[in-house]
Design a protein around this motif. Structure first.
Motif, PDB file in Angstrom:
ATOM      1  N   LEU A 643     -11.135  -3.028   6.929  1.00  0.00           N
ATOM      2  CA  LEU A 643     -10.638  -2.473   5.669  1.00  0.00           C
ATOM      3  C   LEU A 643      -9.126  -2.623   5.560  1.00  0.00           C
ATOM      4  N   GLU A 644      -8.429  -2.357   6.650  1.00  0.00           N
ATOM      5  CA  GLU A 644      -6.969  -2.492   6.636  1.00  0.00           C
ATOM      6  C   GLU A 644      -6.561  -3.923   6.318  1.00  0.00           C
ATOM      7  N   MET A 645      -7.231  -4.898   6.955  1.00  0.00           N
ATOM      8  CA  MET A 645      -6.899  -6.303   6.708  1.00  0.00           C
ATOM      9  C   MET A 645      -7.246  -6.708   5.278  1.00  0.00           C
ATOM     10  N   ALA A 646      -8.424  -6.309   4.811  1.00  0.00           N
ATOM     11  CA  ALA A 646      -8.875  -6.710   3.474  1.00  0.00           C
ATOM     12  C   ALA A 646      -7.940  -6.167   2.405  1.00  0.00           C
ATOM     13  N   GLU A 647      -7.573  -4.892   2.511  1.00  0.00           N
ATOM     14  CA  GLU A 647      -6.738  -4.294   1.473  1.00  0.00           C
ATOM     15  C   GLU A 647      -5.292  -4.772   1.556  1.00  0.00           C
TER      16      GLU A 647
END
Length: 851
Positions: A643-647
């Motif tokens: 999630l951190e990478m995607a956002e």
């Protein structure tokens, strides 16, 4: 001194050589601590072998020259193996061809010593051979020290990458036992009590034992004392000879040493006779690196500087490898010489793919670059920044490129400044900072406007690439058209890299938005152009986009076809960053097709080997989804990282799959509020993008009252309309069994949910099946019982049982791949696993073998 306690290992090596002679080559890692006797062991194997022996050494005394061991081997290999100007891939191909068909019929025995010091290109060569050695008539033995490998370093990654290769084996050499030490000691008239003390002090290290026995004095407490005790018995000429050899590196030409010694070559006679040095062809070297280091520590600093200067002068006249010259220049304190030779060594290392060595050389050069003209300083930093990028040191690359940009700015060189901003854009994207990447890209375009240069074309194409990655059709087309217009204004054949880059962007967005025919045409044109011009990075990028779009659109046959070709291309050229990315895509493909064992294996391999932020997202999601579906692990950490990478990137191709996986997990856990929270957060990122698949995988989880707007891909559109049974049928046609069951399970119909329970259970999706049963209970319907699948007597998975049956029918790997719609490499992996579990070494399976 004879070998003791190595009979079993020698028999194993002899058997591997017999295999090699029969055309079943082996690559054997020989591991053991410093001084345990690895060199003595492989030399004994060579002495007993009926083979063509070639030996190469990795140098730990300085930044090593790329492919140094192969250079050492050349006199014993066929002529013309490394013609002037040949690329690394051509050299590797020539070597492989030679190993497959030895000229005189005898197999080859290649010895690569001290791989813990290997340069990056040498590690790539070993990796290249490990993947192909099973079809060669050669035994390759690679010695290394386990204690000198650490997590994440090149050798440790290599050992992991090649552990499962068909021809890879390992031999571990342990220290001598007390009995072994006693046997050696007895040859020197040492008593049993003294031998026991000797074993206790040396720990059975063969080198320590032999050095201690050679002193004929009271037992030394350390090997350093043992070596220096022997050195002290030499005359001054002998001691000076040892100093020169120690300072020269792991090995040095005898004639060169002779030129630097007062007594000439005769000064080497006593050290050679007493076993402190040994000859290898025209070179001399210490019997063990530990002895060299002990002598090296005793050379006074002033004399060391003087001897390095003498070595530099003598070697410069011999036109040796610039990496060697750079080492002696630095030790001699000769800044201009360091700059000259380190830059040349960096360029040479880069050309051979030894990018970590190139970094070290360019870093060395930068330390002495203060007197260079400003433009040359900038160029040096630019070269260093590129090598940082290739070795995944993104932040350091950004710093080097920014410093170079500032220097070019001071010179008013607008084109180079603009190109540096374009490069910074690419680097920020790799670091996951999409907004900063766009800012840098826009600055580059503005600065280069009107220059009609290759740099302007690449800046425009970079901007198109960012729009493509953001899944925006119209902007990608606009920037792509501007790129091609600039390229058409340049002389024919100019900036081919920018042209294939632009076609890649345009083709990818057309496929993504739905024009499969036109998009594939441009992607294939980009690929063909990149391959024709040997633009390997651009060809790899084309393969990645052909495959990633096919995977996303559930075009499994297309994905496997391109994967097979793309992996072969990247592996043959040791483009490991791209190979890793393709393995990540294959992991997703296996998950979608229901091949969960293969999906997990690929995902674990990618994450274990290390990859960029972009490349790690897919395997993280695959592992999280496997854990959620089966209920066998906790996905929280993987989901948090994904999630951190995607956002941080904000791209639909990252946000959509991450949101879909989290919604699936929330559904399995009965968390409707969690689904609502995930979709509310993700939908703004994918709502307006030009990809019906990325929109669909989030839209299917939206509340019914939310307008999904733009078209969705067919199965998600059916789900959105509540046509669950039709959606499930379409998922079947797309080869996606979990999505089929999921559609049925979300239908609200008892008959469909009942079928979903059976489908989930059949796939091993225990947690998903439990969720479906809960739905049936809530509807007041009977819950079907499921039976545990019977285990195969040899532990074969369902997929391996399929492969087993096809092997038993006499089908080849290629035929099995075609039958099961998998890549040939995957088929080979399955066949090897089946044979291993059945305990057979040949492909011929009898009826009794069949499970």
């Amino acid at each position: 001194m004879r070998l003791v306690e190595r009979d079993e290992q020698l028999r194993a090596a002899a058997a591997y050589l017999v295999d090699a002679a029969a055309g079943h080559g082996r690559l054997v890692y020989v591991g053991g601590e410093a001084g345990v006797g690895k060199t003595s062991f492989v030399e004994t194997v060579a002495a007993q072998a009926h083979a063509v022996v070639a030996t190469g050494w990795c140098d730990g005394s300085a930044t090593p020259p790329p492919l140094g061991p192969l250079t050492d081997m050349l006199p014993d290999l066929p002529e013309g193996l490394w013609p002037a100007g040949a690329s690394r891939s051509e050299v590797f191909a020539r070597l492989l061809s030679a190993l497959r068909a030895p000229v005189d019929g005898a197999p080859y025995l290649l010895l690569v010593e001290d791989a813990h010091w290997a340069d990056e290109a040498t590690l790539d060569l070993v990796r290249h051979l490990a993947r192909r050695i099973h079809a060669c008539r050669a035994l390759v033995m690679v010695t290394y020290r386990p204690e000198d490998t650490i997590d994440g370093d090149g050798l440790r990654v290599l050992l992991g990458d090649t552990a499962s290769a068909a021809g890879t084996r390992r031999i571990d050499l342990s220290p001598l036992t007390a009995e072994g030490v006693a046997a050696l000691a007895a040859e020197h008239g040492t008593t049993g009590r003294e031998a026991a003390e000797l074993h206790a002090v040396t720990g059975g290290n063969a080198f320590f034992v032999t050095e201690a026995l050679a002193t004929r004095d009271a037992l030394p407490r350390t090997v350093r004392d043992a070596v220096l005790a022997r050195v002290a018995r030499l005359d001054e000429d002998g001691r000076r000879a040892l100093e020169v050899v120690a300072l020269a590196g792991s090995r040095v030409e005898a004639a060169l040493v002779g030129r630097l010694l007062r007594g000439g070559l005769s000064a080497l006679d006593v050290p050679l006779a007493r076993g402190l040095l040994r000859r290898s062809g025209d070179d001399v070297l210490f019997r063990h690196e530990l002895a060299r280091l002990a002598v090296l520590d005793e050379v006074p600093p002033g004399r060391a500087v003087h001897l390095h200067r003498c070595l530099l002068e003598a070697l410069t006249a011999r036109d040796v490898d610039p990496a060697r010259l750079a080492h002696h220049a630095e030790a001699a304190g000769d800044g201009p010489a360091v700059l000259e030779h380190a830059r040349a060594a960096g360029a040479g290392a880069s050309a051979l793919g030894a990018h970590r060595e190139a970094v070290r050389q360019y870093e060395r050069a930068v330390q002495h670059a203060h007197d260079l003209p400003v433009g040359e300083q900038a160029r040096l930093l630019w070269d260093l920044g590129y090598e940082y990028y290739l070795t995944n040191r993104i932040e350091e690359s950004l710093d080097a490129v920014a410093t170079a940009r500032g220097l070019w700015d001071s010179l008013g060189d607008t084109v180079r400044v603009g190109d540096a901003w374009r490069c910074g854009s690419r680097l920020h994207w790799f670091a996951g900072r999409t907004d900063e990447a766009r800012r840098c890209a826009d600055t580059a375009v503005e600065l280069l406007e009107g220059t009609a240069s290759p740099e302007q074309a690449m800046a425009l194409s970079n901007r198109a690439g960012l729009s493509m990655l953001a899944t925006q059709l119209a902007p990608t087309r606009e920037w792509g058209a501007r790129t091609l217009a600039v390229l058409d204004s340049l002389p024919e054949g100019t900036a081919q890299d920018a042209r294939v880059h632009a076609l890649n962007n345009l083709g990818t967005i057309e496929v993504t938005a739905g024009d499969l025919a036109e998009g594939t045409r441009m992607l294939e044109q980009s690929l063909a152009g990149a391959r024709a011009a040997d633009l390997q990075e651009h060809a790899a990028r084309a393969y990645c986009n052909l495959i990633s779009t096919a995977v996303a659109q559930r075009r499994h046959s297309d994905a496997f076809r391109w994967l097979d070709e793309g992996l072969s291309y990247c592996m043959d050229r040791d483009l490991d960053a791209w190979t890793t990315y393709l393995l990540a895509l294959r992991s997703r493909l296996h998950l979608d097709r229901g091949s969960w064992t293969e999906a997990r294996a690929d995902a674990v391999e990618v994450l274990r080997g290390g990859t960029s932020a972009v490349g790690s997202l897919e395997p993280l999601l695959v592992l999280a989804q496997l854990d959620v579906r089966s209920g066998t692990g906790s996905p929280d950490e993987a989901f948090a990282r994904a999630l951190e990478m995607a956002e941080s990137m904000g791209e639909a191709q990252r946000v959509g799959p991450t949101a879909a996986a989290r919604c699936e997990a929330a559904w399995i856990h009965g968390d409707d509020e969690g689904i609502a929270a995930v979709t509310a957060r993700a939908w703004p990122h994918v709502e307006a993008v030009d990809c019906p698949w990325h929109r669909g995988q989030v839209a299917t989880w939206l509340p019914p009252d939310v307008d999904a707007g733009l078209p969705l891909s067919a199965p998600y559109a059916l789900e959105r309309e509540g046509r669950w049974e039709e959606a499930a049928a379409l998922w079947v046609s797309l080869g996606s069994p979990f999505e089929q069951a999921l559609a049925l399970a979300r239908s609200g119909r008892v008959d469909l949910i009942t079928e979903a329970v059976r489908l989930f259970a059949r796939q091993g999706a225990t947690a998903a099946a439990a969720r479906a049963r809960t739905s049936l209970q809530a509807l007041g319907a009977p819950v079907p019982r499921t039976t545990r699948a019977s285990r195969h007597p040899h532990g074969l998975t369902p997929r391996e049982q399929q492969v087993h049956e096809l092997v038993a029918r006499g089908m080849s790997d290629a035929a099995i791949a075609e039958e099961l719609v998998i890549s040939r490499r995957t088929a080979e992996h399955h066949v090897a696993a089946v044979l291993g579990k059945l305990g057979v070494s040949r492909r011929q399976l009898t009826g009794a073998d069949r499970g």
